[in-house]
Design a protein around this motif. Structure first.
Motif, short mmCIF file in Angstrom:
data_model
loop_
_atom_site.label_atom_id
_atom_site.label_comp_id
_atom_site.label_asym_id
_atom_site.label_seq_id
_atom_site.Cartn_x
_atom_site.Cartn_y
_atom_site.Cartn_z
N ASP A 1 0.76 3.21 0.11
CA ASP A 1 0.19 1.91 -0.24
C ASP A 1 -0.93 2.08 -1.26
O ASP A 1 -1.70 3.05 -1.20
CB ASP A 1 -0.35 1.20 1.00
CG ASP A 1 0.74 0.69 1.91
OD1 ASP A 1 1.90 0.65 1.46
OD2 ASP A 1 0.45 0.34 3.07
N SER B 1 -1.64 2.60 4.53
CA SER B 1 -0.56 3.48 4.94
C SER B 1 -0.17 4.38 3.78
O SER B 1 -0.50 4.12 2.62
CB SER B 1 0.64 2.65 5.40
OG SER B 1 0.29 1.79 6.47
N ASP B 2 0.53 5.46 4.10
CA ASP B 2 0.99 6.39 3.06
C ASP B 2 1.81 5.64 2.02
O ASP B 2 2.75 4.91 2.35
CB ASP B 2 1.83 7.51 3.68
CG ASP B 2 0.99 8.45 4.53
OD1 ASP B 2 -0.23 8.42 4.39
OD2 ASP B 2 1.59 9.21 5.32
#
Length: 249
Positions: free
Chosen positions: A230, A227-228
């Protein structure tokens, strides 16, 4: 016939050594700069020391070799210019600039590193600062652990990094590249040699791998894209004639 001269001075922030051939060995001192110079004429070796810098310089046109052994304060900045001497530091240094024509270099712990050798192996146990650059014309490069942005280049020789925690760009014309464990992005290239990368911390990996005549082997489980925000590890690897292997580190 060789003889030995004793040198000493106050605690300094920087050490500069110019040595033609022989060996430079650094150890830890809690009380300034102390040590010995051994060679055919040690009295001709310049030694200067004030509150900021200590300078040791062997005669420029001397054909003999010298063994310089110094104990210096922990965290001292280091500058070495060597023709064909080995350099061994068992003390942690701050910023280190090392230039050698030939000879092995072994550093224990260093903050910022700028090292160039024409011919010789380079071993650094730990890089703990912000950036490091090592270039070798002919010889192996081994870095134990690195927290700095790292640039490694060997014309002929292997590159080994134990534990990488930041960005690495590495290349060798003839030699293998082995990153045992990486939690930072890597960009690797070799003309003739194998590439191996171990992905650390169970991180997902984004892989861009190509070899012209070798095999590519990926031994990590496929995962969902992160995810953005991470963390993940990006691996770019290129080999003209060699295998590329990705595993868990």
């Amino acid at each position: 016939m060789k003889s030995t001269r004793t040198v000493e001075g106050p605690a300094v922030r920087r050490l500069e050594v110019r040595i033609g051939s022989g060996r430079l060995t650094l150890g830890v001192s809690e009380h300034g700069v102390t040590g010995t110079v051994t060679g055919s004429d040690p009295d001709q070796v310049e030694f200067f020391c004030d509150d900021e810098v200590a300078v040791v310089s062997t005669p420029r046109r001397s054909r003999g070799s010298y063994e310089i052994s110094l104990d210096v304060p922990e965290g001292i900045d280091l500058q070495v210019d060597s023709g064909s001497a080995d350099v061994v530091s068992r003390v942690g240094v701050g910023a280190a600039r090392v230039r050698t024509g030939s000879g092995d270099v072994m550093l224990d712990q260093v903050g910022v590193l700028d090292l160039t050798t024409g011919s010789g192996d380079v071993t650094v146990n730990a890089v703990v600062g912000s950036q490091a650059r090592v270039s070798s014309g002919s010889g192996d490069i081994e870095i134990g652990s690195c927290e700095a942005a790292l640039q490694l280049k060997a014309a002929s020789g292997d590159i080994v990094v134990g534990d990488l925690r930041s960005l690495l760009t590495g290349s060798t014309a003839s030699g293998d590249i082995d990153v045992k464990r990486s939690s930072g992005d890597v960009g690797l290239r070799t003309a003739s040699g194998d590439i191996a990368v171990g992905i650390g911390d169970d991180l997902p990996a984004w892989l861009d791998l190509y070899t012209l005549t070798g095999d590519v082997e990926v031994n990590i489980d496929q995962a969902e894209p992160p995810s953005d925000g991470d963390p993940y590890v990006s691996v770019h690897a290129r080999s003209a004639s060699g295998d590329i292997t990705i595993t868990r580190g």
